[in-house]
Each structure stands twice: as structure tokens, then as C-alpha cells.
Enzyme design. Sequence first.
Site, short mmCIF file in Angstrom:
data_model
loop_
_atom_site.label_atom_id
_atom_site.label_comp_id
_atom_site.label_asym_id
_atom_site.label_seq_id
_atom_site.Cartn_x
_atom_site.Cartn_y
_atom_site.Cartn_z
N ASP A 1 0.85 -1.20 0.00
CA ASP A 1 0.00 0.00 0.00
C ASP A 1 0.88 1.25 0.00
OD1 ASP A 1 -2.34 1.49 0.14
OD2 ASP A 1 -2.42 1.43 2.34
N HIS A 2 0.59 2.19 -0.86
CA HIS A 2 1.33 3.46 -0.94
C HIS A 2 2.84 3.26 -1.05
CE1 HIS A 2 -1.97 6.26 -0.40
NE2 HIS A 2 -2.44 5.48 0.54
N GLY B 1 -7.29 8.43 7.81
CA GLY B 1 -7.38 8.70 9.25
C GLY B 1 -8.80 9.04 9.67
N GLY C 1 -8.90 5.79 2.35
CA GLY C 1 -9.55 6.47 3.47
C GLY C 1 -10.92 5.92 3.77
N GLY C 2 -11.06 4.58 3.71
CA GLY C 2 -12.38 3.95 3.91
C GLY C 2 -12.95 4.11 5.31
N ASN D 1 -10.04 0.77 0.82
CA ASN D 1 -9.02 0.55 1.85
C ASN D 1 -9.53 0.91 3.24
OD1 ASN D 1 -7.41 0.11 -0.38
ND2 ASN D 1 -6.02 1.82 -0.01
P1 13P Z 1 -8.00 4.87 6.53
O1 13P Z 1 -6.91 4.65 7.53
O2 13P Z 1 -8.57 6.22 6.59
O3 13P Z 1 -9.01 3.77 6.56
O4 13P Z 1 -7.30 4.79 5.09
C1 13P Z 1 -6.65 3.61 4.73
C2 13P Z 1 -6.04 3.73 3.40
O5 13P Z 1 -6.56 4.35 2.50
C3 13P Z 1 -4.77 3.03 3.20
O6 13P Z 1 -4.18 3.35 2.00
#
Ligand code: 13P
Length: 275
Positions: free
Chosen positions: A81-82, A175, A203-204, A224
Site C-alpha cells: 500500500d502506498h 485517518g 480512506g475507507g 481501503n
Molecule cells: P483509513 O486509515 O482512513 O481507513 O485509510 C486507509 C487507506 O486508505 C490506506 O491506503
Amino acid sequence: MLVNLQTILKNADEGGYAVPAFNVYNMETVMGVIKAAEETRSPVIMQFYSRLATTGVSDYLAPIILKAAEMASVPVCMHLDHGAGYEAASIALRNGASGIMVDFSALSLDENIEKTAAAVKILSAMGIGVEGEIGHIGSAADGVPTDYTTVEEAKKYVEATGVSALAVAVGTAHGRYKQAPKLAIDRIREIKQKVGTPLVLHGGSGIPDDQIRLAIEAGIRKINFGTDICYSFLDGVFEVDRKIYAVDLFMREPIECVKSFAISKIELLGAKGKA
Ligand code: 13P
């Protein structure tokens, strides 16, 4: 079974649902997620942040995810991820990742395209799908960005890079939100119609359920969840009786908390029974 990113997302595209992508950190979060996926017969993505790759944590974590995938009867993708650059991507590859995100979204669009395309060239030869990002998705602590990914940028980026999945900025952030976000559903739909590639929502955590359903209906295929899986685990930890000191017994409840959290998201995303 371990499957690659492009396969798990192609199935979601055809089925009109989204695959939950849970950020995992340790054996217990992996166990909670895989139990949830097995129980609901759902495909699942387990992903780890770039930081875990570059600090050596993924050298321990990845074998646990891979073992869970090997034993599972549902499709599992292990995803970076990222990925903050080629170093993190190379470590994740060495760890056995079946999906890689490279995140050059802080650069100009042209530089982002150039660096992402170079990664896709190598990774696609290895059968590994790449997730890219345009329109930077920031931290919820800085407020929700209103600078959305445009259709033109998305089209140019996907055509020039060949990514298998595209993370878009459509009103979410990472977050805890200060107030519930309102997603740019029309923008998601427009991008999906013009670009086709499976779209990813970052940012789910904390997005209201009705917004998530609308986003999937408009074309989001991977969502996510990072912050809220951490809280589900930690809330479980804080609830456990301190008299239990055998760590495996102590961890039973936190694992169950992660499992319940994951099941709720699997059901929300329409992934239940799609394995
Ligand atoms: P959240 O921590 O806001 O759920 O976002 C997770 C995310 O998008 C990981 O790439």
C-alpha cells in the site's frame, strides 16, 4: 489461494462489487481478516504500508499473510500500500506481493506518469498488477481535499502507464474524519465511464455506509480500511482481562474484534459470497 491484484479486481468489476483491502500489521490482524473472509466466502486484499516494507517488518509479516493465503479457500491478494518508491516495491516483491501500489501522487502529473510507467513495465512482466494514484489523497487531520481527480488526468494517466487500478481523489482522506465526508459520486462515475480501469477508494474508515454503496455503484472496486481495523484490534486489546498473560489466549478477543469488523465491511461492499 494467492491471486494477483488484476484478477481479484477484474472479478469485482464483472460482479459490480468492491473488494475490501485491509491494512494488516501483525499475525493477529491477519488472522482476524482471513477468518472473516473464509466465513463470508469473500475475496480479500491484505496490504501493508510502505513503512512496514522499508523498516523490515514486512519480512516477518509477509510470510504470515502468504501462509494465510495458501491455506485459504478464498482468493487473497497480498498488496503493497502506498509504495513510496522503487525500494519499497522491490522489498514487497521479494516478500512475494501479488499486487503493488506505487504512489508518486505528490509529484507533477508528468513525473508521476513517468515513474509509474517504469514500475508497470517491470511488474507487468512478472504478472503483478500495479495500483497508481493521481490527485493526492492526504490526511484527514488536514481536512478533506476538494481538489478532485479530473477525468482528463485519469484518462491520460491510465493510458500512459497501463496501471491495473487507479486510486482517485474524490473527497476522502486517511485517518479519522473531523466530520463525515461527502464523496464526489458523479466524478467517480464519469471517470469510470471514460477510463474503465477499476477504481480505488482510500480512506475507507469513517465513510458513511450510504456513501460507500453509492461509490461502488458508480465504479469503485477496491476500498481501503486502515484506521478502523487498528481501532477494532486495539479496542479488543483494551477490553481483555489483564490477568490473562499467555499472549495467545490474550489475543483471542482482539482477533475476534478484527474478524467482526472485517465481516461488517465485506457485507457492506457486497463481497460476501463472491469468492
Ligand atoms: P483509513 O486509515 O482512513 O481507513 O485509510 C486507509 C487507506 O486508505 C490506506 O491506503
